[in-house]
Write a protein that holds these residues in place. Structure first.
Motif, PDB file in Angstrom:
ATOM      1  N   ASP A   1       0.822  -1.194   0.000  1.00 28.47           N
ATOM      2  CA  ASP A   1       0.000   0.000   0.000  1.00 28.47           C
ATOM      3  C   ASP A   1       0.869   1.261   0.000  1.00 28.47           C
ATOM      4  N   LEU A   2       1.940   1.256   0.808  1.00 31.75           N
ATOM      5  CA  LEU A   2       2.805   2.429   0.841  1.00 31.75           C
ATOM      6  C   LEU A   2       3.462   2.681  -0.510  1.00 31.75           C
ATOM      7  N   GLU A   3       3.807   1.601  -1.175  1.00 35.06           N
ATOM      8  CA  GLU A   3       4.399   1.726  -2.501  1.00 35.06           C
ATOM      9  C   GLU A   3       3.428   2.401  -3.451  1.00 35.06           C
ATOM     10  N   ARG A   4       2.198   1.985  -3.413  1.00 31.58           N
ATOM     11  CA  ARG A   4       1.175   2.512  -4.316  1.00 31.58           C
ATOM     12  C   ARG A   4       0.858   3.969  -3.980  1.00 31.58           C
ATOM     13  N   ILE A   5       0.748   4.293  -2.683  1.00 31.87           N
ATOM     14  CA  ILE A   5       0.391   5.646  -2.271  1.00 31.87           C
ATOM     15  C   ILE A   5       1.527   6.632  -2.538  1.00 31.87           C
ATOM     16  N   SER A   6       2.747   6.249  -2.173  1.00 32.89           N
ATOM     17  CA  SER A   6       3.872   7.172  -2.292  1.00 32.89           C
ATOM     18  C   SER A   6       4.502   7.186  -3.674  1.00 32.89           C
ATOM     19  N   GLY A   7       4.345   6.110  -4.415  1.00 32.55           N
ATOM     20  CA  GLY A   7       4.980   6.025  -5.723  1.00 32.55           C
ATOM     21  C   GLY A   7       6.458   5.671  -5.626  1.00 32.55           C
ATOM     22  N   ILE A   8       6.932   5.315  -4.428  1.00 35.62           N
ATOM     23  CA  ILE A   8       8.331   4.944  -4.217  1.00 35.62           C
ATOM     24  C   ILE A   8       8.417   3.423  -4.149  1.00 35.62           C
ATOM     25  N   ALA A   9       9.309   2.853  -4.939  1.00 33.87           N
ATOM     26  CA  ALA A   9       9.474   1.401  -4.947  1.00 33.87           C
ATOM     27  C   ALA A   9      10.176   0.954  -3.665  1.00 33.87           C
ATOM     28  N   ILE A  10       9.579  -0.001  -2.954  1.00 32.73           N
ATOM     29  CA  ILE A  10      10.168  -0.553  -1.737  1.00 32.73           C
ATOM     30  C   ILE A  10      10.395  -2.041  -1.980  1.00 32.73           C
ATOM     31  N   PRO A  11      11.650  -2.432  -2.278  1.00 36.17           N
ATOM     32  CA  PRO A  11      11.899  -3.851  -2.550  1.00 36.17           C
ATOM     33  C   PRO A  11      11.756  -4.694  -1.291  1.00 36.17           C
ATOM     34  N   LYS A  12      11.381  -5.947  -1.473  1.00 35.90           N
ATOM     35  CA  LYS A  12      11.250  -6.863  -0.337  1.00 35.90           C
ATOM     36  C   LYS A  12      12.627  -7.181   0.226  1.00 35.90           C
ATOM     37  N   ASN A  13      12.669  -7.470   1.518  1.00 35.44           N
ATOM     38  CA  ASN A  13      13.915  -7.909   2.127  1.00 35.44           C
ATOM     39  C   ASN A  13      14.307  -9.235   1.505  1.00 35.44           C
ATOM     40  N   LYS A  14      15.558  -9.350   1.123  1.00 31.88           N
ATOM     41  CA  LYS A  14      16.001 -10.551   0.431  1.00 31.88           C
ATOM     42  C   LYS A  14      16.744 -11.465   1.401  1.00 31.88           C
ATOM     43  N   ARG A  15      16.173 -12.627   1.631  1.00 34.42           N
ATOM     44  CA  ARG A  15      16.816 -13.615   2.500  1.00 34.42           C
ATOM     45  C   ARG A  15      17.084 -14.910   1.736  1.00 34.42           C
ATOM     46  N   ASN A  16      16.945 -14.864   0.423  1.00 36.11           N
ATOM     47  CA  ASN A  16      17.170 -16.048  -0.424  1.00 36.11           C
ATOM     48  C   ASN A  16      16.333 -17.239   0.037  1.00 36.11           C
ATOM     49  N   TYR A  17      15.091 -16.963   0.361  1.00 34.21           N
ATOM     50  CA  TYR A  17      14.093 -17.978   0.743  1.00 34.21           C
ATOM     51  C   TYR A  17      14.432 -18.707   2.039  1.00 34.21           C
ATOM     52  N   ARG A  18      15.287 -18.103   2.841  1.00 32.76           N
ATOM     53  CA  ARG A  18      15.579 -18.690   4.145  1.00 32.76           C
ATOM     54  C   ARG A  18      14.561 -18.181   5.160  1.00 32.76           C
ATOM     55  N   LYS A  19      14.348 -18.958   6.187  1.00 36.84           N
ATOM     56  CA  LYS A  19      13.505 -18.510   7.286  1.00 36.84           C
ATOM     57  C   LYS A  19      14.270 -17.428   8.062  1.00 36.84           C
ATOM     58  N   GLN A  20      13.531 -16.574   8.752  1.00 37.63           N
ATOM     59  CA  GLN A  20      14.145 -15.467   9.460  1.00 37.63           C
ATOM     60  C   GLN A  20      15.165 -15.945  10.492  1.00 37.63           C
ATOM     61  N   ALA A  21      14.844 -16.968  11.242  1.00 40.13           N
ATOM     62  CA  ALA A  21      15.755 -17.454  12.287  1.00 40.13           C
ATOM     63  C   ALA A  21      17.104 -17.867  11.703  1.00 40.13           C
ATOM     64  N   LEU A  22      17.083 -18.594  10.593  1.00 42.42           N
ATOM     65  CA  LEU A  22      18.322 -19.023   9.944  1.00 42.42           C
ATOM     66  C   LEU A  22      19.079 -17.823   9.388  1.00 42.42           C
ATOM     67  N   HIS A  23      18.357 -16.922   8.750  1.00 35.51           N
ATOM     68  CA  HIS A  23      18.986 -15.733   8.183  1.00 35.51           C
ATOM     69  C   HIS A  23      19.701 -14.920   9.271  1.00 35.51           C
ATOM     70  N   LEU A  24      19.056 -14.742  10.424  1.00 36.69           N
ATOM     71  CA  LEU A  24      19.662 -13.975  11.510  1.00 36.69           C
ATOM     72  C   LEU A  24      20.863 -14.691  12.112  1.00 36.69           C
ATOM     73  N   ARG A  25      20.791 -16.024  12.229  1.00 37.84           N
ATOM     74  CA  ARG A  25      21.950 -16.776  12.725  1.00 37.84           C
ATOM     75  C   ARG A  25      23.149 -16.566  11.814  1.00 37.84           C
ATOM     76  N   MET A  26      22.912 -16.594  10.516  1.00 39.79           N
ATOM     77  CA  MET A  26      24.002 -16.405   9.561  1.00 39.79           C
ATOM     78  C   MET A  26      24.560 -14.987   9.642  1.00 39.79           C
ATOM     79  N   ALA A  27      23.683 -14.003   9.732  1.00 40.90           N
ATOM     80  CA  ALA A  27      24.130 -12.610   9.802  1.00 40.90           C
ATOM     81  C   ALA A  27      24.933 -12.365  11.075  1.00 40.90           C
ATOM     82  N   ARG A  28      24.465 -12.921  12.181  1.00 37.84           N
ATOM     83  CA  ARG A  28      25.177 -12.722  13.449  1.00 37.84           C
ATOM     84  C   ARG A  28      26.529 -13.424  13.457  1.00 37.84           C
ATOM     85  N   SER A  29      26.600 -14.590  12.834  1.00 41.75           N
ATOM     86  CA  SER A  29      27.899 -15.270  12.788  1.00 41.75           C
ATOM     87  C   SER A  29      28.872 -14.486  11.908  1.00 41.75           C
TER      88      SER A  29
END
Length: 120
Positions: A1-29
């Protein structure tokens, strides 16, 4: 909705289809490895932060008439640091009369009369 209202493209967070828990473990390591390589923590509060608390509070105990600005000038810290460490602080265990506390750069004393019970 914000993208449509503001006209600013907001790309999705890219985690390469990993679950959040795994993605955060990798980032923290990765962060841990980079911190180890740098020889110091890359995130978090700097060492020595928070050490002014006791210095400010002990000065306030010794100089009960000093206001925030006086304390800041005497100790060479910012006024906001003094306010931070004295906000809501009670020093009634440091020789102040019962019911007294230190706040806003001054000693406050509860001036209400004690209740007198019948027969006393």
């Amino acid at each position: 909705d914000l993208e449509r209202i503001s006209g600013i493209a907001i790309p999705k967070n890219k985690r390469n289809y990993r679950k959040q828990a795994l993605h955060l473990r990798m980032a923290r390591s990765n962060l841990e490895i980079l911190s180890e390589d740098a020889g110091h923590a890359l995130q978090g509060r700097p060492k020595g932060s928070g050490e002014k608390r006791e210095l400010i509070r002990s000065y306030a105990r010794e100089h009960p008439d000093a206001n925030h600005s006086d304390i800041a000038k005497a100790l060479g810290v910012s006024r906001s640091t003094v306010i931070k460490w004295l906000r809501g602080w009670r020093c009634d265990t440091d020789g102040l009369p019962d019911g007294a506390w230190y706040e806003d750069g001054h000693i406050h004393v509860d001036m209400t009369e004690p209740e007198i019970k019948a027969g006393e």
